[in-house]
Scaffold this motif. Structure first.
Motif, PDB file in Angstrom:
ATOM      1  N   ASP A   1      13.726  -8.151  15.692  1.00 52.53           N
ATOM      2  CA  ASP A   1      12.849  -7.147  15.094  1.00 52.53           C
ATOM      3  C   ASP A   1      13.641  -5.862  14.885  1.00 52.53           C
ATOM      4  N   VAL A   2      13.489  -5.274  13.694  1.00 47.74           N
ATOM      5  CA  VAL A   2      14.233  -4.063  13.345  1.00 47.74           C
ATOM      6  C   VAL A   2      13.289  -3.033  12.719  1.00 47.74           C
ATOM      7  N   VAL A   3      13.672  -1.770  12.849  1.00 50.79           N
ATOM      8  CA  VAL A   3      12.999  -0.680  12.147  1.00 50.79           C
ATOM      9  C   VAL A   3      14.005  -0.147  11.134  1.00 50.79           C
ATOM     10  N   VAL A   4      13.582  -0.060   9.868  1.00 55.09           N
ATOM     11  CA  VAL A   4      14.454   0.475   8.820  1.00 55.09           C
ATOM     12  C   VAL A   4      13.818   1.734   8.250  1.00 55.09           C
ATOM     13  N   SER A   5      14.635   2.745   8.033  1.00 58.89           N
ATOM     14  CA  SER A   5      14.159   3.998   7.466  1.00 58.89           C
ATOM     15  C   SER A   5      14.908   4.262   6.170  1.00 58.89           C
ATOM     16  N   GLY A   6      14.170   4.596   5.111  1.00 59.48           N
ATOM     17  CA  GLY A   6      14.829   4.850   3.835  1.00 59.48           C
ATOM     18  C   GLY A   6      13.868   4.769   2.679  1.00 59.48           C
ATOM     19  N   TRP A   7      14.308   4.144   1.590  1.00 64.08           N
ATOM     20  CA  TRP A   7      13.544   4.078   0.348  1.00 64.08           C
ATOM     21  C   TRP A   7      13.282   2.634  -0.059  1.00 64.08           C
ATOM     22  N   ALA A   8      12.012   2.321  -0.301  1.00 64.02           N
ATOM     23  CA  ALA A   8      11.638   1.050  -0.931  1.00 64.02           C
ATOM     24  C   ALA A   8      11.532   1.307  -2.424  1.00 64.02           C
ATOM     25  N   HIS A   9      12.069   0.407  -3.232  1.00 64.68           N
ATOM     26  CA  HIS A   9      11.945   0.603  -4.673  1.00 64.68           C
ATOM     27  C   HIS A   9      11.905  -0.717  -5.422  1.00 64.68           C
ATOM     28  N   ARG A  10      11.199  -0.671  -6.551  1.00 66.69           N
ATOM     29  CA  ARG A  10      11.110  -1.843  -7.417  1.00 66.69           C
ATOM     30  C   ARG A  10      12.414  -1.955  -8.201  1.00 66.69           C
ATOM     31  N   THR A  11      12.894  -3.161  -8.352  1.00 67.37           N
ATOM     32  CA  THR A  11      14.169  -3.351  -9.046  1.00 67.37           C
ATOM     33  C   THR A  11      14.206  -4.715  -9.725  1.00 67.37           C
TER      34      THR A  11
ATOM     35  N   THR B   1       0.831  -1.205   0.000  1.00 67.78           N
ATOM     36  CA  THR B   1       0.000   0.000   0.000  1.00 67.78           C
ATOM     37  C   THR B   1       0.861   1.248   0.000  1.00 67.78           C
ATOM     38  N   ALA B   2       1.932   1.242   0.795  1.00 67.69           N
ATOM     39  CA  ALA B   2       2.823   2.409   0.867  1.00 67.69           C
ATOM     40  C   ALA B   2       3.504   2.666  -0.470  1.00 67.69           C
ATOM     41  N   LEU B   3       3.868   1.603  -1.180  1.00 66.93           N
ATOM     42  CA  LEU B   3       4.541   1.749  -2.470  1.00 66.93           C
ATOM     43  C   LEU B   3       3.542   2.047  -3.587  1.00 66.93           C
ATOM     44  N   GLY B   4       2.367   1.417  -3.506  1.00 65.37           N
ATOM     45  CA  GLY B   4       1.341   1.637  -4.527  1.00 65.37           C
ATOM     46  C   GLY B   4       1.848   1.249  -5.896  1.00 65.37           C
ATOM     47  N   THR B   5       1.613   2.116  -6.883  1.00 63.70           N
ATOM     48  CA  THR B   5       2.056   1.849  -8.255  1.00 63.70           C
ATOM     49  C   THR B   5       3.361   2.569  -8.572  1.00 63.70           C
TER      50      THR B   5
END
Length: 200
Positions: A148-158, A92-96
């Motif tokens: 358990d970890v929290v990651v902050s940054g960028w999700a991207h399709r690759t 949902t966060a990434l969407g299209t």
């Protein structure tokens, strides 16, 4: 004729002005003061980080030994759990879009056993999202798996090449049979983290 002479005079004046009064560059690249972390990615449209070629050549990157995992420890930029989304909310966060800046919480499932230069987090559909670290500026402990970890940054399709997939399997200590079984590039979501927080 008068027009051409006027144009030539104006052009000469403009060139003379820039010759004797050079302007500053429109978008200068300023050095980051020593000891201060570069800020990038926030309010930007494209994440900055290693290219696929740099990933494949990461064996040459030297890093200090990482201490065993400890709850509450942060690696890279400071990260808090506030506003972190569960891995199930990633689609949902990434969407299209091709990429999105997001903070996620999940359980580390695999970690690079060569030096801690990547880890994976399971996604809602049973796949693994590979998490790399911005500019290879920091690594995580090799024993982070299961925490358990929290990651902050960028999700991207690759698209991950066959060579990169095999490289990651070697880093994870997989058998040559498993490595040789990789024959096709893989479409997936990966993550470029600027910070990682160990929750427990």
């Amino acid at each position: 004729m008068k027009f051409l002479i006027s144009f030539a005079v104006v052009l000469v004046l403009i060139l003379a002005y820039f010759r004797f009064f050079p302007s500053a560059p429109i978008n200068p690249v300023l050095p980051v003061p020593q000891g201060q972390e570069e800020v990038n990615g926030h309010n930007a449209e494209v994440p900055k980080g290693a290219t696929e070629d740099e990933e494949a050549g990461e064996e040459g990157h030297s890093g200090a030994s990482i201490a065993p995992v400890a709850p509450g420890q942060t690696y890279g930029a400071a990260v808090t759990p506030d506003g972190a989304l569960p891995m199930t909310a990633l689609p949902t966060a990434l969407g299209t879009r091709d990429s999105a800046q997001v903070k996620l919480v999940g359980k580390a499932s695999a970690v690079c056993q060569a030096k801690g230069c990547w880890m994976t987090l399971p996604t809602a559909d049973g796949k693994e999202m590979r998490v790399r670290f911005k500019d290879y500026a920091f690594f995580v402990p090799k024993d982070l798996s299961g925490h358990d970890v929290v990651v902050s940054g960028w999700a991207h399709r690759t698209t991950t090449t066959v060579a990169d997939q095999q490289h990651y399997l070697r880093d994870a200590g997989k058998s040559e049979k498993e490595i040789a079984a990789i024959t096709q590039p893989k479409e997936e979501v990966s993550f470029l983290a600027d910070g990682v927080l160990v929750q427990n």
